[in-house]
Design a protein around this motif. Structure first.
Motif, PDB file in Angstrom:
ATOM      1  N   LYS A   1       0.809  -1.221   0.000  1.00  0.00           N
ATOM      2  CA  LYS A   1       0.000   0.000   0.000  1.00  0.00           C
ATOM      3  C   LYS A   1       0.849   1.282   0.000  1.00  0.00           C
ATOM      4  N   ASP A   2       2.154   1.151   0.034  1.00  0.00           N
ATOM      5  CA  ASP A   2       3.029   2.330   0.055  1.00  0.00           C
ATOM      6  C   ASP A   2       3.043   3.006  -1.310  1.00  0.00           C
ATOM      7  N   THR A   3       3.097   4.328  -1.317  1.00  0.00           N
ATOM      8  CA  THR A   3       3.180   5.045  -2.593  1.00  0.00           C
ATOM      9  C   THR A   3       4.545   4.846  -3.239  1.00  0.00           C
ATOM     10  N   LYS A   4       5.593   4.807  -2.432  1.00  0.00           N
ATOM     11  CA  LYS A   4       6.937   4.499  -2.926  1.00  0.00           C
ATOM     12  C   LYS A   4       7.272   3.101  -2.423  1.00  0.00           C
ATOM     13  N   GLN A   5       7.380   2.153  -3.344  1.00  0.00           N
ATOM     14  CA  GLN A   5       7.590   0.758  -2.971  1.00  0.00           C
ATOM     15  C   GLN A   5       8.975   0.567  -2.352  1.00  0.00           C
TER      16      GLN A   5
END
Length: 158
Positions: free
Chosen positions: A77-81
């Motif tokens: 769910k992170d915007t930056k993986q």
């Protein structure tokens, strides 16, 4: 005077020293799901040095609510993986939590493997949320109404 352990009088073999949690339970006595969650947390902490993780059958040993936490800890769910994670699964619960651009479908076509991104359009994402089982099958049968769905489910059982 106080009672202490005499290290010279005790035989210590392999596994005598183990990590324990805050209440004294050895980490090796954790269940499969708890062990997988622990490893996911450790992998996330080590993401700066090891940015790729391979996870087979992600649903193994995890109840659905713990599977969601596992995916979250791997950065779903992170915007930056934080990691590049390769996962295999047969779980609709796992698919439902991913976005279409995180999901790739692998098919064997004419003796070769074809890898396709599921897609990011609204219809792909809504299908992924409403019927993730469709991404786990080779063919999709479209039914209209409860009677048709019941007929197809009955055929599936026999």
């Amino acid at each position: 005077m106080k009672t202490l352990l005499d290290a010279h009088a005790v035989s210590i073999g392999d596994g005598a020293i183990a990590l324990h949690d805050s209440v004294g339970i050895t980490l090796r006595s954790l269940g499969t799901g708890s062990s997988r969650l622990l490893v996911a947390g450790l992998q996330r902490m080590a993401a700066g040095a090891a940015t790729i993780a391979l996870l087979g059958e992600i649903e193994y040993g995890l109840e659905p609510h713990r599977l969601l936490r596992f995916l979250d800890s791997m950065g779903a769910k992170d915007t930056k993986q934080p990691l590049q994670v390769f996962i295999t699964t047969h779980s609709p619960v796992a698919l439902r939590e991913l976005s279409g651009d995180q999901l790739y479908v692998v098919r064997k076509v004419a003796g070769r493997h074809l890898i396709l991104v599921a897609g990011t359009s609204d219809d792909v994402q809504s299908t992924l949320r409403a019927g993730p089982e469709a991404f786990l099958t080779k063919q999709v049968i479209v039914c209209e109404g409860p009677s048709a769905v019941g007929l197809v489910r009955g055929l599936d059982q026999f």
